[in-house]
Design a protein around this motif. Structure first.
Motif, PDB file in Angstrom:
ATOM      1  N   LEU A   1      13.097 -15.124   3.454  1.00 42.41           N
ATOM      2  CA  LEU A   1      12.742 -14.621   2.127  1.00 42.41           C
ATOM      3  C   LEU A   1      11.785 -15.571   1.412  1.00 42.41           C
ATOM      4  CD1 LEU A   1      13.177 -12.559  -0.193  1.00 42.41           C
ATOM      5  CD2 LEU A   1      14.983 -14.091  -1.008  1.00 42.41           C
ATOM      6  N   CYS A   2      12.079 -16.856   1.484  1.00 41.51           N
ATOM      7  CA  CYS A   2      11.241 -17.834   0.775  1.00 41.51           C
ATOM      8  C   CYS A   2       9.812 -17.859   1.308  1.00 41.51           C
ATOM      9  CB  CYS A   2      11.879 -19.219   0.846  1.00 41.51           C
ATOM     10  SG  CYS A   2      13.371 -19.355  -0.150  1.00 41.51           S
ATOM     11  N   LEU A   3       9.655 -17.724   2.616  1.00 41.20           N
ATOM     12  CA  LEU A   3       8.299 -17.654   3.174  1.00 41.20           C
ATOM     13  C   LEU A   3       7.570 -16.427   2.660  1.00 41.20           C
ATOM     14  CD1 LEU A   3       8.877 -18.755   6.882  1.00 41.20           C
ATOM     15  CD2 LEU A   3       7.546 -19.963   5.140  1.00 41.20           C
ATOM     16  N   ARG A   4       8.253 -15.285   2.673  1.00 43.65           N
ATOM     17  CA  ARG A   4       7.639 -14.037   2.218  1.00 43.65           C
ATOM     18  C   ARG A   4       7.266 -14.112   0.739  1.00 43.65           C
ATOM     19  NH1 ARG A   4       5.262 -10.359   0.257  1.00 43.65           N
ATOM     20  NH2 ARG A   4       5.580  -8.167   0.657  1.00 43.65           N
ATOM     21  N   ILE A   5       8.158 -14.625  -0.065  1.00 43.86           N
ATOM     22  CA  ILE A   5       7.911 -14.704  -1.508  1.00 43.86           C
ATOM     23  C   ILE A   5       6.816 -15.716  -1.815  1.00 43.86           C
ATOM     24  CG2 ILE A   5       8.937 -15.324  -3.743  1.00 43.86           C
ATOM     25  CD1 ILE A   5       9.817 -12.566  -2.610  1.00 43.86           C
ATOM     26  N   ALA A   6       6.813 -16.853  -1.113  1.00 48.55           N
ATOM     27  CA  ALA A   6       5.778 -17.862  -1.360  1.00 48.55           C
ATOM     28  C   ALA A   6       4.395 -17.300  -1.060  1.00 48.55           C
ATOM     29  CB  ALA A   6       6.050 -19.112  -0.523  1.00 48.55           C
ATOM     30  N   ILE A   7       4.270 -16.593   0.048  1.00 43.16           N
ATOM     31  CA  ILE A   7       2.968 -16.008   0.403  1.00 43.16           C
ATOM     32  C   ILE A   7       2.555 -14.967  -0.624  1.00 43.16           C
ATOM     33  CG2 ILE A   7       1.796 -14.546   2.105  1.00 43.16           C
ATOM     34  CD1 ILE A   7       3.509 -16.081   4.250  1.00 43.16           C
ATOM     35  N   SER A   8       3.483 -14.096  -1.008  1.00 42.36           N
ATOM     36  CA  SER A   8       3.179 -13.053  -1.978  1.00 42.36           C
ATOM     37  C   SER A   8       2.805 -13.635  -3.338  1.00 42.36           C
ATOM     38  CB  SER A   8       4.384 -12.124  -2.118  1.00 42.36           C
ATOM     39  OG  SER A   8       4.150 -11.153  -3.100  1.00 42.36           O
ATOM     40  N   ASP A   9       3.524 -14.657  -3.765  1.00 41.66           N
ATOM     41  CA  ASP A   9       3.256 -15.246  -5.080  1.00 41.66           C
ATOM     42  C   ASP A   9       1.936 -16.009  -5.087  1.00 41.66           C
ATOM     43  OD1 ASP A   9       3.958 -15.612  -7.772  1.00 41.66           O
ATOM     44  OD2 ASP A   9       4.924 -17.525  -7.361  1.00 41.66           O
ATOM     45  N   LEU A  10       1.641 -16.693  -4.008  1.00 41.65           N
ATOM     46  CA  LEU A  10       0.358 -17.405  -3.941  1.00 41.65           C
ATOM     47  C   LEU A  10      -0.817 -16.431  -3.893  1.00 41.65           C
ATOM     48  CD1 LEU A  10       1.287 -20.265  -1.456  1.00 41.65           C
ATOM     49  CD2 LEU A  10       0.720 -20.521  -3.889  1.00 41.65           C
ATOM     50  N   TYR A  11      -0.665 -15.361  -3.139  1.00 40.84           N
ATOM     51  CA  TYR A  11      -1.769 -14.421  -2.951  1.00 40.84           C
ATOM     52  C   TYR A  11      -1.926 -13.457  -4.129  1.00 40.84           C
ATOM     53  CZ  TYR A  11      -4.833 -10.988  -0.793  1.00 40.84           C
ATOM     54  OH  TYR A  11      -5.883 -10.143  -0.520  1.00 40.84           O
ATOM     55  N   ALA A  12      -0.837 -12.791  -4.512  1.00 40.49           N
ATOM     56  CA  ALA A  12      -0.940 -11.714  -5.496  1.00 40.49           C
ATOM     57  C   ALA A  12      -0.190 -11.989  -6.794  1.00 40.49           C
ATOM     58  CB  ALA A  12      -0.431 -10.411  -4.886  1.00 40.49           C
ATOM     59  N   ARG A  13       0.453 -13.146  -6.908  1.00 49.47           N
ATOM     60  CA  ARG A  13       1.267 -13.475  -8.075  1.00 49.47           C
ATOM     61  C   ARG A  13       2.333 -12.393  -8.299  1.00 49.47           C
ATOM     62  NH1 ARG A  13      -1.211 -17.587  -7.361  1.00 49.47           N
ATOM     63  NH2 ARG A  13      -2.198 -18.886  -8.910  1.00 49.47           N
ATOM     64  N   ARG A  14       2.979 -11.972  -7.200  1.00 48.54           N
ATOM     65  CA  ARG A  14       4.026 -10.958  -7.248  1.00 48.54           C
ATOM     66  C   ARG A  14       5.251 -11.427  -6.484  1.00 48.54           C
ATOM     67  NH1 ARG A  14       3.735  -6.364  -9.258  1.00 48.54           N
ATOM     68  NH2 ARG A  14       5.218  -5.421  -7.829  1.00 48.54           N
ATOM     69  N   VAL A  15       6.410 -11.028  -6.981  1.00 46.68           N
ATOM     70  CA  VAL A  15       7.690 -11.257  -6.309  1.00 46.68           C
ATOM     71  C   VAL A  15       8.292  -9.868  -6.101  1.00 46.68           C
ATOM     72  CG1 VAL A  15       9.958 -12.336  -6.465  1.00 46.68           C
ATOM     73  CG2 VAL A  15       7.965 -13.503  -7.421  1.00 46.68           C
ATOM     74  N   PRO A  16       8.149  -9.303  -4.896  1.00 41.06           N
ATOM     75  CA  PRO A  16       8.586  -7.914  -4.671  1.00 41.06           C
ATOM     76  C   PRO A  16      10.102  -7.736  -4.802  1.00 41.06           C
ATOM     77  CG  PRO A  16       7.114  -8.657  -2.911  1.00 41.06           C
ATOM     78  CD  PRO A  16       7.471  -9.860  -3.734  1.00 41.06           C
ATOM     79  N   ASN A  17      10.492  -6.805  -5.662  1.00 44.38           N
ATOM     80  CA  ASN A  17      11.910  -6.509  -5.867  1.00 44.38           C
ATOM     81  C   ASN A  17      12.579  -6.015  -4.590  1.00 44.38           C
ATOM     82  OD1 ASN A  17      12.012  -7.212  -8.588  1.00 44.38           O
ATOM     83  ND2 ASN A  17      11.387  -5.174  -9.266  1.00 44.38           N
TER      84      ASN A  17
END
Length: 181
Positions: free
Chosen positions: A11-27
């Motif tokens: 989860l942390c890898l997925r969220i880190a990539i998403s937050d760095l790229y799109a500034r999103r934390v997918p629910n």
């Protein structure tokens, strides 16, 4: 490494990539991982020696309550708050303070770097100012940077969830390799 630790790393890898790229934390990722964690905690009660589930539930509650005031005053996004609660569910309440401290230090360093980069052209000699502007314009016009800006849809700010994710991965690896939780 436990199943919850593996879930946390994924989860942390997925969220880190998403937050760095799109500034999103997918629910969807937060909900899915929370459901898997609850199943793992419940199954842990019936398979082998009973696992301690209370620190995980308290971690989720404490993670939510600890960052909710920052969301309420507009300093943090709701995704960051929910992600911290899920980290508490996965890793337990004992992981929250180290993750929060490390993520906050990284976010503070990020903020200082952003402010320094904004002021740097003002103190450079004119030829270097022109070169700075040319390289900045070149960078902004790169197709990959434009796609990233499009994915952000105007969202700005420090990727705090990414820093929490990196800190949580560090916590998991530290506890696996000899650190005490």
């Amino acid at each position: 490494m436990t199943l919850l630790g593996l879930l946390a790393i994924g989860l942390c890898l997925r969220i880190a990539i998403s937050d760095l790229y799109a500034r999103r934390v997918p629910n969807a990722w937060l909900l899915g991982t929370s459901a898997l964690a609850m199943v793992a905690l419940l199954a842990g009660q019936f398979i082998g020696p009973p696992a301690a589930w209370m620190p995980h539930l308290l971690g989720a509650l404490l993670g939510l309550v600890a960052l909710l005031p920052f969301y309420a005053i507009g300093w943090m996004g709701a995704g960051d708050v929910k992600f911290f609660a899920v980290i508490g569910l996965l890793l337990g309440m004992h992981a929250l303070l180290p993750v929060w401290i490390i993520a906050s230090l990284a976010a503070g360093a990020h903020a200082v770097a952003v402010l320094a980069c904004a002021r740097l052209p003002l103190v450079l000699p004119t030829p270097l100012q022109l070169q700075w502007e040319r390289s900045h314009r070149y960078w902004r016009n790169r197709p990959s940077v434009q796609r990233m800006q499009g994915a952000r849809q105007g969202r700005q700010g420090i990727p705090y969830a990414a820093y929490m994710g990196i800190a949580a991965i560090g916590w998991v690896l530290w506890t696996v390799h000899g650190g005490s939780p």
